[in-house]
Design a protein around this motif. Structure first.
Motif: not given
Length: 424
Positions: A70, A74, A366
């Motif tokens: 992530p 992101a 994230s």
């Protein structure tokens, strides 16, 4: 405070999206119960290798996958016009590692060698990379389409509906599938998980999402992503405090794989109890989700965290006490209690998306996930300690650490009563 859903969304669209998210999350929960991290996955790994060190690597790989993927993506997600496409694709792809494992068990005649542990761990990492991106996307979609005062009840409803269906299927299917010894039962279990996960991915296409007007996403190197995370933590004290609480709380997951091994040792290693533990954990999740969801919607997410973290601190102590003093038949209470852990993780994410604008939700989520990865560096060490000195000392240490996080929740600000939004 987070942004409300777009004003252009009609009442019918908002109702439709709540129903669509209910369907998606319910299917997701049905798949998840058959791969419960505290029960099913370590139980399968133990059929290949019973090393506490390898078992202790599961939480580390779990969190590494959920945190790093992530972080790197992101920015791309925040600049994607339709977030539901990411939700659909990542959920669908989460089913692939389980279909692969099911095929391997079938081709290997349910007699996979110890060396297969490394193949399993690789598939495990791939799954959690997808899950990390999926979790970030799901929270972003929730923040975009659902008002803050309805998120807790929506998640509680999805938990109740999904768990009712999941528990019913677990009682019907797991009770039969887990009876044979060895690796054979996991072929059917993993095939079921992969198939339902893919169905959940398809279901998320039902969402009615207005497209965001955003710039084209430009891939960024990992170093840029890390610098952006450090800058966010430096500039936003509210996020920094949340991440500190989350880091202390997440130590509770480092001992997840050991709960089932302790319980199996006390129950004569009969795997039929796995089904009872899976069911107990998900019923516990429903109960904690209902209580915390009501609190979050009525008084704010901070109140829910103040309820959940002290309960989480008690979980290792409860497990140690039941293992030492109670009959084996009472050990299911441990799994009922740790049902609060995924609920707490969701509440922490909900807090993160309330303290910033909607465009920055992926960055904040994230960043939170990356911070929570740090304690998992200790999970193989904890696994080795469990082998060396037993489970009680590591469990007490984890309880103390999580308890410190519970104390810190009383220093957190409430997003709905303070102007906390971080502007771009």
């Amino acid at each position: 405070m987070g942004d409300p859903p777009p004003n252009s969304a009609s009442h019918s669209d908002q109702l439709w999206n709540r129903a669509a998210l209910l369907i998606h999350q319910a299917l997701f929960r049905v798949a998840w119960i058959f791969k419960t991290e505290s029960v099913i996955m370590p139980a399968f790994l133990d059929t290949i290798s019973e090393s506490g060190l390898i078992r202790g690597a599961l939480p580390l790989l779990n969190r590494a996958g959920q945190s790093l993927a992530p972080l790197l993506l992101a920015q791309q997600l925040s600049r994607t016009p339709l977030k539901k496409l990411w939700l659909s694709r990542t959920t669908f792809l989460m089913g692939a590692p389980f279909l692969f494992l099911s095929a391997c068990i079938w081709l290997g005649n349910a007699q996979l060698p110890p060396a297969f542990a490394f193949v399993f761990l690789t598939a495990y990492v791939v799954f959690f990379c997808m899950h990390g991106i999926n979790e970030m996307t799901a929270s972003t979609v929730l923040g975009k389409l659902i008002a803050a005062t309805h998120r807790g009840r929506l998640q509680a409803a999805a938990s109740a509906i999904g768990t009712t269906a999941a528990v019913s299927l677990a009682l019907l299917l797991l009770s039969r599938w887990l009876q044979p010894p060895g690796q054979a039962p996991f072929q059917q279990i993993f095939c079921f998980v992969g198939s339902v996960m893919m169905l959940a991915g398809i279901s998320s296409r039902l969402l009615r999402e207005p497209a965001d007007l955003t710039a084209t996403a430009v891939p960024q190197p990992a170093s840029t992503a890390f610098r952006r995370t450090c800058r966010l933590l430096k500039d936003d004290p509210v996020l920094r405090r949340l991440c500190l609480v989350a880091v202390l709380f997440i130590f509770s997951q480092t001992i997840f794989p050991h709960y089932q091994s302790i319980g199996l040792a006390r129950s004569g290693r009969s795997r039929t109890v796995l089904m009872h533990w899976v069911v107990a954990q998900h019923i516990g999740a429903v109960c904690f989700s209902a209580a915390s969801g009501f609190l979050a919607d009525r008084t704010g997410v901070r109140s829910a965290l103040r309820l959940l973290l002290p309960c989480a601190a008690c979980a290792p102590l409860l497990a140690a006490a039941l293992a030492r003093f109670a009959p084996p038949g009472w050990y299911w209470i441990t799994f009922f209690w740790i049902g609060l852990v995924p609920v707490t993780l969701r509440m922490q994410v909900n807090y993160a998306i309330e303290i910033t604008s909607r465009q920055r939700h992926p960055e904040y989520i994230s960043t939170l996930n990356l911070c929570m990865a740090l304690p998992f560096l200790a999970s193989p060490l904890i696994g080795g300690l469990v082998d060396w000195v037993g489970h009680e000392l590591p469990f007490i240490a984890v309880a103390v650490i999580v308890g410190a996080g519970a104390v810190l929740t009383w220093t957190m600000a409430e997003p709905r009563t303070h102007q906390l939004k971080t502007e771009n």
